[in-house]
Design a protein around this motif. Structure first.
Motif, mmCIF file in Angstrom:
data_model
loop_
_atom_site.group_PDB
_atom_site.id
_atom_site.type_symbol
_atom_site.label_atom_id
_atom_site.label_comp_id
_atom_site.label_asym_id
_atom_site.label_seq_id
_atom_site.Cartn_x
_atom_site.Cartn_y
_atom_site.Cartn_z
ATOM 1 N N GLU A 166 33.604 -25.291 14.480
ATOM 2 C CA GLU A 166 32.456 -25.029 13.614
ATOM 3 C C GLU A 166 31.713 -23.778 14.084
ATOM 4 O OE1 GLU A 166 29.847 -28.423 13.347
ATOM 5 O OE2 GLU A 166 31.341 -29.667 12.333
ATOM 6 N N ASP A 167 31.306 -22.944 13.116
ATOM 7 C CA ASP A 167 30.544 -21.736 13.431
ATOM 8 C C ASP A 167 29.269 -21.768 12.587
ATOM 9 O OD1 ASP A 167 29.429 -19.231 13.666
ATOM 10 O OD2 ASP A 167 31.338 -18.162 13.523
ATOM 11 N N GLU A 168 28.164 -22.100 13.249
ATOM 12 C CA GLU A 168 26.920 -22.312 12.503
ATOM 13 C C GLU A 168 26.352 -21.028 11.921
ATOM 14 O OE1 GLU A 168 24.203 -24.998 14.382
ATOM 15 O OE2 GLU A 168 25.687 -26.614 14.306
ATOM 16 N N THR A 169 26.888 -19.890 12.341
ATOM 17 C CA THR A 169 26.403 -18.626 11.775
ATOM 18 C C THR A 169 27.079 -18.326 10.436
ATOM 19 O OG1 THR A 169 28.106 -17.250 12.817
ATOM 20 C CG2 THR A 169 26.125 -17.713 14.126
ATOM 21 N N LYS A 170 28.090 -19.107 10.095
ATOM 22 C CA LYS A 170 28.839 -18.823 8.865
ATOM 23 C C LYS A 170 28.530 -19.849 7.787
ATOM 24 C CE LYS A 170 32.812 -16.508 10.983
ATOM 25 N NZ LYS A 170 34.236 -16.676 11.375
ATOM 26 N N LEU A 173 29.886 -23.621 7.729
ATOM 27 C CA LEU A 173 30.337 -23.736 9.127
ATOM 28 C C LEU A 173 31.630 -22.972 9.407
ATOM 29 C CD1 LEU A 173 29.776 -27.595 9.399
ATOM 30 C CD2 LEU A 173 28.235 -25.852 10.315
ATOM 31 N N GLY A 174 31.970 -22.061 8.500
ATOM 32 C CA GLY A 174 33.216 -21.302 8.673
ATOM 33 C C GLY A 174 34.427 -21.979 8.058
#
Lengths: 303, 303
Positions: A166-170, A173-174
């Protein structure tokens, strides 16, 4: 077609190693009303000699030992009836069992481009020697002859990327297409078929159409309600945030699949917070009245 | 000090999922003379409330369920008596169980710089949230207070780098100090101690000295003979190539530890090719006559 439920629980299983919730307490104590559930996986075969695993759960060694159909057959010193493994996502409860399948045994490993990429990013999976284990891209929406007698179509399912990616900046979550898939598995001789969708965040038209044409459906039974983790105090995420549609509620799966009555419907990937995982609870009775069964470890289904 | 053998088998366990060798066949068939063995790990405690795991085997979920001392205790919804995990290497049978320990449970993870580096290279282990699981470097040759009541010294053991990190273009496959460690664990109140060395390629002076001063030794029991894998036709590597000293032979561990008679000596990490893993074989009788026991799953040792 023979189908064996190797594991029917969600991530962590029932009991979960560090959980003191009612279902885990009962399962630790071997209460027969709360059957123990290892993490979700099924084995499917047309000829009984070659088996396709759907997902490789962390409990896979225990599951194989409990399942005589998957024991090695003589006379060779090394053998397994497991001819192929297909992954529906890259979460730990879907892939960790690949580490059990080391020991230089040939099989084919099918997964979407996204899931293969997640595996490739983890060198520990190199214990599966490339000269023995062929990693094949599982194309979405195309027929694949996965093992003798079985063809499979994989299609993208609403869901999310694996927890550890998971990428919280995307956005989302990506998550990208192919992070979660569902599959339709058909016996090429008998034409009998099953839909396997252990993780699915919403019930859209495509899966309804597939499920209505199949003979059996194994569907995401993680949560009974949308806010179950919050209500029990065990988490801060909704079912939707975790990539699962709950059983109950207007948009829940019982309601969504209500008009599909000719397909055998089972819930799988059942979480230890789900009250329906205990026999005789009002929630279990409710899902049975709605025409559903709960998959259990070791259950065999002949289609 | 209480010590529980969670698993006594080498990588793959007994039975091994794809093995048709005699020990695996017997174990699949539940033959009582060949007890089933999950993959090697022990739990150690001074106070009975806090436990230190040595290695996290792929079978860890099953091992925790089988061990009441490691079940969560109330009233909190999440709890585990496992306060710390210490790794003696980065091979799959030593680390895969870390994936079972996800679910936002705090504990301390000790491993050498080399082993921490191997974990860090695999993002799947990020399921252990950094805000819950503290990864600490296990210094070699220095005392560490690992959990309340227990101090540990780790020291480099002769061995090799994890299988999935072997580099055939480098000397010794790329092995460096810290790839394999052995540990001495001591109860700070009673002074009782155990040496745990499940992988050790040769018996050198340092481990003899430590073992003679300890009350118990759990030592590498992978192979009975140096060429066991070749002789049974199950592999092409010698024991030395796989990082293990055999039990028998002039340079074997029975001979090397012969003069250490005041320490309780047990073999652990027993492979399914090792004939001594079956009760009543000449090899089992030979190791018992030499003053050794075989660790078995679930065995509890009070020191």
């Amino acid at each position: 077609m023979r189908l064996i439920v190797l594991g029917s629980g969600a991530g962590g299983g029932i009991p979960q190693w560090n959980a003191n919730n009612p279902r885990s307490r009962e399962a630790f104590a071997n209460d027969p009303l709360t059957p123990r559930r290892t993490q979700a996986s099924i084995a499917v075969s047309s000829d009984g000699d070659h088996w396709l695993l759907l997902n490789a759960s962390p409990d896979l060694r225990q599951q194989i030992i409990a399942t005589p159909a998957l024991h090695p057959k003589g006379p060779a010193l090394r053998h397994s009836p497991i001819a192929a493994v297909m992954l529906t996502g890259a979460d730990v409860d879907q892939v960790a069992g690949l580490l059990t399948l080391r020991e230089r045994q040939p099989f084919t490993l099918y997964a979407s481009t996204r899931v293969q990429k997640a595996l490739a990013a983890n060198p520990i999976f190199n214990v599966l020697s490339p000269d023995k284990v062929q990693r094949k891209i599982l194309p979405l929406g195309q027929e694949v002859q996965a093992i003798p007698g079985l063809k499979v179509w994989a299609f993208p399912a609403p869901g999310k990327v694996a927890l550890y990616m998971e990428d919280e900046t995307k956005a989302a979550l990506g998550t990208e297409e192919g992070d979660t898939v569902a599959t339709l598995i058909e016996d090429v001789i008998t034409g009998r078929s099953v839909v396997f969708a252990p993780s699915c965040a919403t019930v859209a038209e495509d899966i309804l159409t597939l499920a209505s044409s199949a003979h059996c459906l194994l569907f995401d039974g993680t949560f009974f309600t949308e806010e179950e983790m919050l209500a029990t105090g065990e988490g801060t995420k909704t079912a939707a945030r975790m990539g699962h549609v709950p059983m109950s509620g207007e948009k829940g799966s019982m309601n969504a699949f209500m008009n599909i009555t000719d397909t055998r419907k089972l819930y799988i990937h059942i979480n230890n917070t789900n009250p329906a995982s205990r026999r005789g609870t009002p929630e279990e009775l409710q899902i049975r009245r709605a025409g559903w069964e709960l998959a259990e470890d070791g259950m065999e289904i002949v289609l």
